[in-house]
Design an enzyme around this catalytic site. Structure first.
Site, PDB file in Angstrom:
ATOM      1  CG  ASP A 131     -14.622  65.371  33.585  1.00  0.00           C
ATOM      2  OD1 ASP A 131     -15.111  66.247  34.319  1.00  0.00           O
ATOM      3  OD2 ASP A 131     -13.490  64.891  33.756  1.00  0.00           O
ATOM      4  CD  GLN A 160     -16.312  68.088  24.528  1.00  0.00           C
ATOM      5  OE1 GLN A 160     -17.097  67.666  23.671  1.00  0.00           O
ATOM      6  NE2 GLN A 160     -15.324  67.360  25.021  1.00  0.00           N
ATOM      7  NE  ARG A 181     -16.631  70.919  34.587  1.00  0.00           N
ATOM      8  CZ  ARG A 181     -16.183  69.647  34.679  1.00  0.00           C
ATOM      9  NH1 ARG A 181     -15.474  69.104  33.704  1.00  0.00           N
ATOM     10  NH2 ARG A 181     -16.454  68.924  35.740  1.00  0.00           N
ATOM     11  CE  LYS A 184     -11.037  79.236  24.938  1.00  0.00           C
ATOM     12  NZ  LYS A 184      -9.773  79.939  24.667  1.00  0.00           N
ATOM     13  NE  ARG A 289      -7.156  65.167  28.117  1.00  0.00           N
ATOM     14  CZ  ARG A 289      -7.379  63.893  28.479  1.00  0.00           C
ATOM     15  NH1 ARG A 289      -7.040  62.914  27.674  1.00  0.00           N
ATOM     16  NH2 ARG A 289      -7.944  63.614  29.627  1.00  0.00           N
TER      17      ARG A 289
HETATM   18  C1  LIG Z   1     -12.375  73.207  35.166  1.00  0.00           C
HETATM   19  C2  LIG Z   1     -12.170  72.641  33.796  1.00  0.00           C
HETATM   20  C3  LIG Z   1     -12.775  71.440  33.453  1.00  0.00           C
HETATM   21  C4  LIG Z   1     -12.610  70.911  32.167  1.00  0.00           C
HETATM   22  N1  LIG Z   1     -13.316  69.801  31.797  1.00  0.00           N
HETATM   23  C5  LIG Z   1     -13.272  69.383  30.501  1.00  0.00           C
HETATM   24  C6  LIG Z   1     -14.112  68.333  30.022  1.00  0.00           C
HETATM   25  O1  LIG Z   1     -14.903  67.751  30.758  1.00  0.00           O
HETATM   26  N2  LIG Z   1     -14.019  67.981  28.713  1.00  0.00           N
HETATM   27  C7  LIG Z   1     -13.160  68.623  27.837  1.00  0.00           C
HETATM   28  O2  LIG Z   1     -13.144  68.293  26.653  1.00  0.00           O
HETATM   29  N3  LIG Z   1     -12.341  69.603  28.279  1.00  0.00           N
HETATM   30  C8  LIG Z   1     -12.374  69.998  29.562  1.00  0.00           C
HETATM   31  N4  LIG Z   1     -11.565  71.026  29.986  1.00  0.00           N
HETATM   32  C9  LIG Z   1     -10.438  71.475  29.106  1.00  0.00           C
HETATM   33  C10 LIG Z   1     -10.858  72.514  28.099  1.00  0.00           C
HETATM   34  O3  LIG Z   1     -11.682  71.924  27.117  1.00  0.00           O
HETATM   35  C11 LIG Z   1      -9.623  73.133  27.401  1.00  0.00           C
HETATM   36  O4  LIG Z   1      -8.920  72.132  26.706  1.00  0.00           O
HETATM   37  C12 LIG Z   1      -8.653  73.801  28.352  1.00  0.00           C
HETATM   38  O5  LIG Z   1      -9.302  74.434  29.396  1.00  0.00           O
HETATM   39  C13 LIG Z   1      -7.823  74.841  27.592  1.00  0.00           C
HETATM   40  O6  LIG Z   1      -8.648  75.864  27.100  1.00  0.00           O
HETATM   41  P1  LIG Z   1      -8.730  77.317  27.793  1.00  0.00           P
HETATM   42  O7  LIG Z   1     -10.129  77.791  27.685  1.00  0.00           O
HETATM   43  O8  LIG Z   1      -8.254  77.207  29.190  1.00  0.00           O
HETATM   44  O9  LIG Z   1      -7.823  78.278  26.957  1.00  0.00           O
HETATM   45  P2  LIG Z   1      -6.847  78.158  25.681  1.00  0.00           P
HETATM   46  O10 LIG Z   1      -7.467  78.847  24.530  1.00  0.00           O
HETATM   47  O11 LIG Z   1      -6.347  76.760  25.477  1.00  0.00           O
HETATM   48  O12 LIG Z   1      -5.665  79.031  26.219  1.00  0.00           O
HETATM   49  C14 LIG Z   1      -5.825  80.409  26.553  1.00  0.00           C
HETATM   50  C15 LIG Z   1      -4.802  80.806  27.601  1.00  0.00           C
HETATM   51  O13 LIG Z   1      -5.068  80.062  28.804  1.00  0.00           O
HETATM   52  C16 LIG Z   1      -3.852  79.704  29.434  1.00  0.00           C
HETATM   53  N5  LIG Z   1      -3.755  78.211  29.458  1.00  0.00           N
HETATM   54  C17 LIG Z   1      -4.572  77.332  28.860  1.00  0.00           C
HETATM   55  N6  LIG Z   1      -4.192  76.059  29.122  1.00  0.00           N
HETATM   56  C18 LIG Z   1      -3.083  76.145  29.869  1.00  0.00           C
HETATM   57  C19 LIG Z   1      -2.212  75.179  30.437  1.00  0.00           C
HETATM   58  N7  LIG Z   1      -2.393  73.857  30.271  1.00  0.00           N
HETATM   59  N8  LIG Z   1      -1.163  75.628  31.170  1.00  0.00           N
HETATM   60  C20 LIG Z   1      -0.955  76.956  31.357  1.00  0.00           C
HETATM   61  N9  LIG Z   1      -1.754  77.923  30.829  1.00  0.00           N
HETATM   62  C21 LIG Z   1      -2.799  77.519  30.100  1.00  0.00           C
HETATM   63  C22 LIG Z   1      -2.762  80.326  28.627  1.00  0.00           C
HETATM   64  O14 LIG Z   1      -2.490  81.591  29.169  1.00  0.00           O
HETATM   65  C23 LIG Z   1      -3.378  80.438  27.253  1.00  0.00           C
HETATM   66  O15 LIG Z   1      -2.782  81.428  26.465  1.00  0.00           O
HETATM   67  C24 LIG Z   1     -11.748  71.584  31.236  1.00  0.00           C
HETATM   68  C25 LIG Z   1     -11.161  72.807  31.581  1.00  0.00           C
HETATM   69  C26 LIG Z   1     -11.377  73.348  32.822  1.00  0.00           C
HETATM   70  C27 LIG Z   1     -10.774  74.680  33.138  1.00  0.00           C
END
Ligand SMILES: Cc1cc2nc3c(=O)[nH]c(=O)nc-3n(C[C@H](O)[C@H](O)[C@H](O)COP(=O)(O)OP(=O)(O)OC[C@H]3O[C@@H](n4cnc5c(N)ncnc54)[C@H](O)[C@@H]3O)c2cc1C
Length: 311
Positions: A131, A160, A181, A184, A289
């Site tokens: 991560d 990120q 990976r 965002k 988070r």
């Molecule tokens: C497999 C995986 C591993 C990750 N590992 C890391 C890491 O190592 N370091 C790090 O900083 N971040 C990590 N993240 C988190 C990432 O950085 C984002 O904070 C998180 O994924 C939310 O961004 P998004 O791209 O899903 O969309 P966003 O722009 O946040 O949301 C877009 C749409 O996605 C859906 N959505 C998003 N989040 C949620 C939720 N919690 N519940 C329900 N619907 C939701 C909604 O429909 C929303 O409108 C990881 C995410 C994933 C999927």
């Protein structure tokens, strides 16, 4: 954004997090996003996902250990997770957080523990992923990732899209042919370090997705597009099609319990889908988070609490 900041603020209040921690597993609302408190529960959840055609990445929740003994304990737990996943023939890997492996105490200790996990996984023919945490750890995480991947060749790293530096980091990693990976970014970072606001983060995410997929056509990366945003997923799928990149040369990743509809669509479209499966007793900060990312999730928690207390 206001609600998001409010939830971040709440998550720093011990009283609130303790109250949630006491009720979350008992009343079941935490189980929506956390596979359980024990490895056995996480393996059961993973088994179900694998039977449904998903890959899994198991994460033992927790961050920022403060003693060497705690870091070694976490290391032992990741080794155990790898052995058990292998014994149960589960498709996928483990995801480690370097601050769980003592990064705040000593980079050497953290690097050595990470290497021991990667080596054991390699002996079993398996992979690991790392991560990415807050920006104070980016340099050290990249260094440890590079040295481990150079030695074992079975590591993936989260990168990120919101960081200004990320495009250069992706280029720097190309010689190691890694799995990347693309996320965002989940932490609060200032404007001199990260782009601010969803439109700008999304634009960077799309640009970096294309960069990774183009790199994949030349064998430089195995891109893992990790997002629940349907626009990001569609962008990745259409860019892969435009570039003629076969579906087994990249994957989509989503988190346990989030956008299960989109997870099913990804499978129906024939994409590899890896689900990040967190478990452990220290689930509260992670849970907060996830709530902050989508305030509608708070209603889901409140509804569960009201339903439980009135029954
Ligand atoms: C497999 C995986 C591993 C990750 N590992 C890391 C890491 O190592 N370091 C790090 O900083 N971040 C990590 N993240 C988190 C990432 O950085 C984002 O904070 C998180 O994924 C939310 O961004 P998004 O791209 O899903 O969309 P966003 O722009 O946040 O949301 C877009 C749409 O996605 C859906 N959505 C998003 N989040 C949620 C939720 N919690 N519940 C329900 N619907 C939701 C909604 O429909 C929303 O409108 C990881 C995410 C994933 C999927």
């Amino acid at each position: 954004m206001l609600i998001r900041n409010f939830i971040f603020w709440l998550s720093s209040k011990r009283g609130v997090t303790n109250a949630i921690a006491r009720r979350g597993m008992k009343y079941g609302f935490a189980r929506r996003f956390v596979a359980g408190e024990t490895l056995a529960e996480a393996l059961t959840a993973s088994d179900e996902l694998c039977r449904a055609g998903r890959h899994v990445s198991l994460n033992h929740l927790g961050e920022n250990v403060t003693t060497e003994a705690a870091a070694r304990e976490v290391c032992a737990s990741y080794l155990e997770m790898t052995e058990q996943m292998h014994a149960k023939n589960l498709a996928g890997n483990i995801s480690i957080k370097l601050t769980q492996l003592g990064l705040d105490l000593s980079k050497e200790l953290c690097g050595a523990l990470t290497l021991s996990i990667a080596k054991r996984a390699a002996e079993l023919g398996r992979t690991i992923e790392m991560d990415m945490e807050g920006s104070v750890y980016t340099d050290a995480t990249l260094d440890i990732f590079e040295s481990t991947q150079r030695e074992t060749g079975n590591c993936g790293l989260a990168i990120q899209a919101y960081l200004h530096r990320t495009e250069k980091d992706i280029q720097r990693l190309a010689p190691l042919r890694p799995k990347i990976r693309l996320v965002k970014g989940a932490y609060r970072e200032p404007a001199n370090i990260a782009v601010q606001g969803k439109p700008a983060v999304d634009a960077n995410y799309r640009k970096l997705t294309t960069l990774l997929l183009e790199g994949a056509t030349r064998g430089l990366y195995f891109p893992a597009i990790a997002s629940h945003d349907p626009f990001m997923v569609t962008h990745a799928q259409s860019e892969a099609a435009r570039l003629g990149l076969p579906k087994d040369k990249y994957e989509l990743q989503m988190i346990y319990g989030i956008r299960r509809d989109l997870q099913q669509q990804a499978r129906d479209a024939g994409n590899i889908l890896q689900v990040y499966v967190p478990f452990g007793t220290d689930w509260c900060p992670y849970f907060m988070r996830r709530l902050s990312e989508r305030p509608a999730n708070c209603w889901f928690v409140l509804r569960s609490l009201v339903a439980e207390s009135s029954s």
